[in-house]
Every structure is written in C-alpha cells, then in structure tokens.
Design a protein around this motif. Sequence first.
Motif, PDB file in Angstrom:
ATOM      1  N   UNK A  58       0.838  -1.207   0.000  1.00 49.84           N
ATOM      2  CA  UNK A  58       0.000   0.000   0.000  1.00 49.84           C
ATOM      3  C   UNK A  58       0.868   1.251   0.000  1.00 49.84           C
ATOM      4  N   UNK A  59       1.931   1.249   0.795  1.00 47.11           N
ATOM      5  CA  UNK A  59       2.847   2.386   0.838  1.00 47.11           C
ATOM      6  C   UNK A  59       3.546   2.565  -0.511  1.00 47.11           C
ATOM      7  N   UNK A  60       3.935   1.449  -1.133  1.00 46.47           N
ATOM      8  CA  UNK A  60       4.596   1.512  -2.441  1.00 46.47           C
ATOM      9  C   UNK A  60       3.678   2.127  -3.488  1.00 46.47           C
ATOM     10  N   UNK A  61       2.440   1.653  -3.552  1.00 41.53           N
ATOM     11  CA  UNK A  61       1.497   2.164  -4.543  1.00 41.53           C
ATOM     12  C   UNK A  61       1.218   3.649  -4.331  1.00 41.53           C
ATOM     13  N   UNK A  62       1.175   4.076  -3.085  1.00 41.90           N
ATOM     14  CA  UNK A  62       0.958   5.487  -2.803  1.00 41.90           C
ATOM     15  C   UNK A  62       2.174   6.315  -3.230  1.00 41.90           C
ATOM     16  N   UNK A  63       3.374   5.803  -2.913  1.00 41.21           N
ATOM     17  CA  UNK A  63       4.608   6.525  -3.245  1.00 41.21           C
ATOM     18  C   UNK A  63       4.802   6.639  -4.747  1.00 41.21           C
ATOM     19  N   UNK A  64       4.355   5.625  -5.505  1.00 41.52           N
ATOM     20  CA  UNK A  64       4.545   5.627  -6.953  1.00 41.52           C
ATOM     21  C   UNK A  64       3.378   6.265  -7.699  1.00 41.52           C
ATOM     22  N   UNK A  65       2.390   6.767  -6.949  1.00 44.12           N
ATOM     23  CA  UNK A  65       1.284   7.456  -7.586  1.00 44.12           C
ATOM     24  C   UNK A  65       0.199   6.557  -8.137  1.00 44.12           C
ATOM     25  N   UNK A  66       0.260   5.257  -7.860  1.00 41.85           N
ATOM     26  CA  UNK A  66      -0.773   4.339  -8.346  1.00 41.85           C
ATOM     27  C   UNK A  66      -2.055   4.490  -7.539  1.00 41.85           C
ATOM     28  N   UNK A  67      -1.905   4.695  -6.233  1.00 41.74           N
ATOM     29  CA  UNK A  67      -3.053   4.901  -5.350  1.00 41.74           C
ATOM     30  C   UNK A  67      -2.872   6.236  -4.635  1.00 41.74           C
TER      31      UNK A  67
END
Length: 323
Positions: free
Chosen positions: A114-123
């Motif tokens: 979840x943190x990765x997706x947020x950091x990469x702009x996916x979520x």
Amino acid sequence: MNSRVVSSDMAKASRQINVVLRTPEPVSMPVSEPEPQPNGKTVPSQGPFADIMKELDQMVGLDNVKELVYEIYALLQIGQYRTDAGLMSNQQVYHMVFKGNPGTGKTTVARIIAKLFQAMGLLPKGHLIEVERADLVGEYIGHTALKTRDLIKKAMGGILFIDEAYSLARGGEKDFGKEAIDTMVKAMEDYKNQFVLILAGYSDEMDFFLATNPGLPSRFPISIEFPDYSTDQLVQIAELMVRERDYTLIPATIMKLRQLLIAEKNRYPSAFSNARFVRNLMERSVRHQAVRLLGQYNTSAPGRQELMSIKPEDMRTDKRSGL
C-alpha cells in the motif's frame, strides 16, 4: 669518399630517425558501456521507495515477495519514463491473492505494498482496510451487499485486504457470503484501478474459493505463496522481537526455543502459526521473567543484565494456551 654522398646518406638517415621517433597521433577508440549485471537491482538510496525497501528487507525470509515488490516498482518507474517520453504506458491490474499459513507476513506485506502504490502514484491514499467475513456478511438479504459496498467505498484510493477470504464460500449457494463475492466482482469492474483488492488465506482453501466463481481467478493476476518459516528463521524473528524491547535470549533459552518450535510444528503441521506463535511465546516469556525477577529481588532492583536476559525457565509451556 665523396663528401656530397656522405652528407646525402646522413640526411636520409636523419629523416628515417625522425619518422621512427615521431609521436603517433592519438587514436580515439570507442568506449564500451559496462554490461548490466543479470538480475541487477537499481534501488534509490533515499526517498519513499528506499524507506519501503528497507522496511521490507528487514523482514526475515520472503525472498519471492521481495522480488515481486521490486518488479512492481520497476514496472511503475519505467511506466513513468515511458509517459515522459511520449510512449504508451499500459495500466495493469494489481489485485492479488496471498496464500499461506497464519503468521507468515501477509498483512505486513500488504501494508508495505500500500505504501509503495501510494509513493509511486498508483493509489492516491495508500491506506489499508483490513476486514474478514464478519465485516462483510450481513444478517438478511441485501444487507451483505450494502456492507460490502460500504467497505469498498472506504478502500477507494487504497487497498481492501480480506483475511481468510475463503470463509465467504463455505456456506454454499444460500449463504450470504456468495452475495459478498458477487458484490466484490462487480466493484472490481466498476472501479477498475481505483482500489486494489487483496485476498488472503490458507493455500488449499484459497484455491477452492477462487473456483467458486468463474469470474474470480482472471481478476487476480498476482498470486503470492507465503511459505512457512524455517526453525532458524523463527529463531531469528524471536531474537529481533526481543531485541526491539531491550531483551536478550541466552544460548540455553535459544535451545529451549528450538525445542518448542519443533514440537509445535509437529503438532500442527498444516496450521502452524509461524511468527504469530513466536510473538505470543515471547510476550509470555517476558511476563514469566517479570514474575521470576520480582520473586528473586523482592527487596532490591535486579541488575541491568538480569533485567534483559530471558532464561529457559521463563520460556516454559503454558497449559492454558497449549504451548
């Protein structure tokens, strides 16, 4: 000898020497680029992703999970580069199935993703909504769909994590769990790329669950197996847990821990709770140590080493818990 001939010969020799001693012109040679190392990973030294990978790397084992997280990062990063270069960057579906016994790190990895997706702009939000059957299934017809849609709405911009998801299919055709499954399938189509759904549970049960609805397997392109930890890995996890709390396991205690781990694995070969078992055992050992020290030092304070050391008698079985 004619002096003109000698002079001519000497001049000729001088020209030959000058030719030999003349410094050659530098030649520009193409410099070959170093070949990339096979399976090499380029990880930023700082920034959100560096912190995320550090958190993941601190987890014991899970090599296949760490590899997958890096693949997702690489895909998202290259996708950004392709967009900047005016190339097409196709969006992928990231709904996942986590298979494995309890205590193998499934929930922790979901939070990291979840943190990765947020950091990469996916979520946009990158939050995690963790639920189970009781949170989704209602008491009457229509109630389940309402509860499920409400939780999906809360998960928008983040991840909806359903633990023991197979329990939704246990009641058969007339069970309200089927209504929850149908609602999730519709939401995955209606809100494509607006949230990520992760289903988790035992491997065999999850395979059965996915087979209950023809539309489910194709909607979860990523499936990750979370294997049981080895005894050595569980000992390493125990040492990390107590170290974070300023405790230590003396060698005799580690030997006792190994005995308890092997016994528990043999007692529950298909339902061993892995790191969860270790965490409960460590917390119980800390309580036992406190009782022992209070009895030994009822008139004075124990020394620093005594306060830190977990001894074999502290890591004893507890009849109430079955350990």
